[in-house]
Write a protein that holds these residues in place. Structure first.
Motif, PDB file in Angstrom:
ATOM      1  N   VAL A   1     -15.433 -19.600 -27.159  1.00  0.00           N
ATOM      2  CA  VAL A   1     -16.715 -19.997 -26.572  1.00  0.00           C
ATOM      3  C   VAL A   1     -16.422 -21.004 -25.469  1.00  0.00           C
ATOM      4  N   PHE A   2     -16.987 -20.756 -24.304  1.00  0.00           N
ATOM      5  CA  PHE A   2     -16.858 -21.651 -23.158  1.00  0.00           C
ATOM      6  C   PHE A   2     -18.276 -21.995 -22.717  1.00  0.00           C
ATOM      7  N   GLY A   3     -18.712 -23.204 -23.058  1.00  0.00           N
ATOM      8  CA  GLY A   3     -20.087 -23.589 -22.742  1.00  0.00           C
ATOM      9  C   GLY A   3     -21.053 -22.685 -23.470  1.00  0.00           C
ATOM     10  N   SER A   4     -21.900 -22.025 -22.716  1.00  0.00           N
ATOM     11  CA  SER A   4     -22.884 -21.135 -23.345  1.00  0.00           C
ATOM     12  C   SER A   4     -22.448 -19.670 -23.284  1.00  0.00           C
ATOM     13  N   TYR A   5     -21.143 -19.432 -23.066  1.00  0.00           N
ATOM     14  CA  TYR A   5     -20.636 -18.069 -22.974  1.00  0.00           C
ATOM     15  C   TYR A   5     -19.631 -17.784 -24.086  1.00  0.00           C
ATOM     16  N   LYS A   6     -19.795 -16.644 -24.718  1.00  0.00           N
ATOM     17  CA  LYS A   6     -18.874 -16.217 -25.765  1.00  0.00           C
ATOM     18  C   LYS A   6     -18.004 -15.106 -25.190  1.00  0.00           C
ATOM     19  N   VAL A   7     -16.691 -15.263 -25.330  1.00  0.00           N
ATOM     20  CA  VAL A   7     -15.731 -14.287 -24.819  1.00  0.00           C
ATOM     21  C   VAL A   7     -15.072 -13.623 -26.021  1.00  0.00           C
ATOM     22  N   LYS A   8     -14.969 -12.306 -25.970  1.00  0.00           N
ATOM     23  CA  LYS A   8     -14.379 -11.558 -27.076  1.00  0.00           C
ATOM     24  C   LYS A   8     -13.454 -10.488 -26.509  1.00  0.00           C
ATOM     25  N   LEU A   9     -12.244 -10.389 -27.094  1.00  0.00           N
ATOM     26  CA  LEU A   9     -11.313  -9.334 -26.714  1.00  0.00           C
ATOM     27  C   LEU A   9     -11.385  -8.231 -27.751  1.00  0.00           C
TER      28      LEU A   9
ATOM     29  N   GLU B   1      -4.673  18.090 -35.697  1.00  0.00           N
ATOM     30  CA  GLU B   1      -4.109  16.870 -35.107  1.00  0.00           C
ATOM     31  C   GLU B   1      -2.588  16.883 -35.174  1.00  0.00           C
ATOM     32  N   GLU B   2      -2.036  17.355 -36.295  1.00  0.00           N
ATOM     33  CA  GLU B   2      -0.581  17.380 -36.476  1.00  0.00           C
ATOM     34  C   GLU B   2       0.084  18.286 -35.438  1.00  0.00           C
ATOM     35  N   LYS B   3      -0.597  19.342 -35.054  1.00  0.00           N
ATOM     36  CA  LYS B   3      -0.040  20.309 -34.108  1.00  0.00           C
ATOM     37  C   LYS B   3       0.142  19.706 -32.717  1.00  0.00           C
ATOM     38  N   ILE B   4      -0.741  18.790 -32.343  1.00  0.00           N
ATOM     39  CA  ILE B   4      -0.696  18.242 -30.975  1.00  0.00           C
ATOM     40  C   ILE B   4      -0.194  16.800 -30.925  1.00  0.00           C
ATOM     41  N   ALA B   5       0.290  16.278 -32.042  1.00  0.00           N
ATOM     42  CA  ALA B   5       0.700  14.868 -32.110  1.00  0.00           C
ATOM     43  C   ALA B   5       1.760  14.513 -31.074  1.00  0.00           C
ATOM     44  N   HIS B   6       2.591  15.462 -30.672  1.00  0.00           N
ATOM     45  CA  HIS B   6       3.661  15.187 -29.705  1.00  0.00           C
ATOM     46  C   HIS B   6       3.204  15.323 -28.250  1.00  0.00           C
ATOM     47  N   THR B   7       1.949  15.661 -28.027  1.00  0.00           N
ATOM     48  CA  THR B   7       1.481  15.957 -26.666  1.00  0.00           C
ATOM     49  C   THR B   7       0.805  14.778 -25.971  1.00  0.00           C
ATOM     50  N   TYR B   8       0.760  13.637 -26.624  1.00  0.00           N
ATOM     51  CA  TYR B   8       0.098  12.489 -26.007  1.00  0.00           C
ATOM     52  C   TYR B   8       0.833  11.198 -26.321  1.00  0.00           C
ATOM     53  N   ASP B   9       0.569  10.204 -25.495  1.00  0.00           N
ATOM     54  CA  ASP B   9       1.026   8.842 -25.730  1.00  0.00           C
ATOM     55  C   ASP B   9      -0.212   8.004 -26.007  1.00  0.00           C
ATOM     56  N   VAL B  10      -0.077   7.030 -26.888  1.00  0.00           N
ATOM     57  CA  VAL B  10      -1.202   6.143 -27.184  1.00  0.00           C
ATOM     58  C   VAL B  10      -1.053   4.892 -26.328  1.00  0.00           C
ATOM     59  N   LYS B  11      -2.078   4.601 -25.567  1.00  0.00           N
ATOM     60  CA  LYS B  11      -2.092   3.441 -24.684  1.00  0.00           C
ATOM     61  C   LYS B  11      -3.068   2.422 -25.265  1.00  0.00           C
ATOM     62  N   THR B  12      -2.576   1.215 -25.499  1.00  0.00           N
ATOM     63  CA  THR B  12      -3.437   0.157 -26.022  1.00  0.00           C
ATOM     64  C   THR B  12      -4.002  -0.635 -24.853  1.00  0.00           C
ATOM     65  N   ILE B  13      -5.309  -0.798 -24.839  1.00  0.00           N
ATOM     66  CA  ILE B  13      -5.973  -1.544 -23.774  1.00  0.00           C
ATOM     67  C   ILE B  13      -6.807  -2.658 -24.395  1.00  0.00           C
ATOM     68  N   GLN B  14      -7.050  -3.701 -23.621  1.00  0.00           N
ATOM     69  CA  GLN B  14      -7.915  -4.782 -24.074  1.00  0.00           C
ATOM     70  C   GLN B  14      -9.176  -4.766 -23.227  1.00  0.00           C
ATOM     71  N   LEU B  15     -10.302  -4.716 -23.908  1.00  0.00           N
ATOM     72  CA  LEU B  15     -11.595  -4.822 -23.241  1.00  0.00           C
ATOM     73  C   LEU B  15     -12.053  -6.262 -23.344  1.00  0.00           C
ATOM     74  N   LEU B  16     -12.681  -6.741 -22.293  1.00  0.00           N
ATOM     75  CA  LEU B  16     -13.189  -8.118 -22.261  1.00  0.00           C
ATOM     76  C   LEU B  16     -14.702  -8.055 -22.318  1.00  0.00           C
ATOM     77  N   GLN B  17     -15.279  -8.711 -23.313  1.00  0.00           N
ATOM     78  CA  GLN B  17     -16.731  -8.803 -23.423  1.00  0.00           C
ATOM     79  C   GLN B  17     -17.138 -10.251 -23.243  1.00  0.00           C
ATOM     80  N   VAL B  18     -18.073 -10.483 -22.349  1.00  0.00           N
ATOM     81  CA  VAL B  18     -18.599 -11.835 -22.133  1.00  0.00           C
ATOM     82  C   VAL B  18     -20.102 -11.770 -22.332  1.00  0.00           C
ATOM     83  N   ASP B  19     -20.589 -12.548 -23.282  1.00  0.00           N
ATOM     84  CA  ASP B  19     -22.020 -12.597 -23.570  1.00  0.00           C
ATOM     85  C   ASP B  19     -22.522 -14.012 -23.419  1.00  0.00           C
ATOM     86  N   LYS B  20     -23.750 -14.134 -22.983  1.00  0.00           N
ATOM     87  CA  LYS B  20     -24.365 -15.457 -22.898  1.00  0.00           C
ATOM     88  C   LYS B  20     -25.054 -15.710 -24.221  1.00  0.00           C
ATOM     89  N   GLN B  21     -24.794 -16.906 -24.795  1.00  0.00           N
ATOM     90  CA  GLN B  21     -25.376 -17.234 -26.104  1.00  0.00           C
ATOM     91  C   GLN B  21     -26.773 -17.767 -25.955  1.00  0.00           C
TER      92      GLN B  21
END
Length: 115
Positions: A42-50, A95-115
């Motif tokens: 929390v920064f002042g009246s703003y809540k930040v969430k990853l 799902e098992e048949k195609i498990a080797h056909t993709y890579d999993v990419k981890t991303i972070q979303l930033l949410q900022v809300d005013k309290q």
């Protein structure tokens, strides 16, 4: 009509500037939160969430070779993650048949809300 085109051009340029500024601020906020080892703050009246998400990025060639059924590939036409997820959820593709056909990419979303 020239004024509308001119206004459109100006707004698109401003949009690019704003997107660049937003990207910079986002990176600074993410770095600060990550350095503190937090996922919420929390920064002042703003809540930040990853929020962390995993996204699958499919390899078109591998997926095509695995799903050699032309009718099935026609439904996809390209490796659209939403379509592939729908077909696996409906059990059209195992799902098992195609498990080797993709890579999993981890991303972070930033949410900022005013309290």
């Amino acid at each position: 009509m020239e004024k509308k085109v001119q206004q459109y051009y100006k707004l698109k340029a401003k949009q690019k500037e704003l997107e660049k500024e937003l990207a910079g601020l986002r990176q600074e906020i993410l770095a600060h939160i990550n350095e503190a080892g937090q996922t919420e703050a929390v920064f002042g009246s703003y809540k930040v969430k990853l929020v962390t998400q995993n996204r699958k990025e499919y390899d078109d060639d591998k997926l095509y070779q695995t799903l050699s059924d032309p009718e099935l590939w026609r439904l996809l036409s390209r490796a659209d993650p939403a379509k592939v997820a729908s077909l696996t959820k409906l059990k059209v593709i195992a799902e098992e048949k195609i498990a080797h056909t993709y890579d999993v990419k981890t991303i972070q979303l930033l949410q900022v809300d005013k309290q």
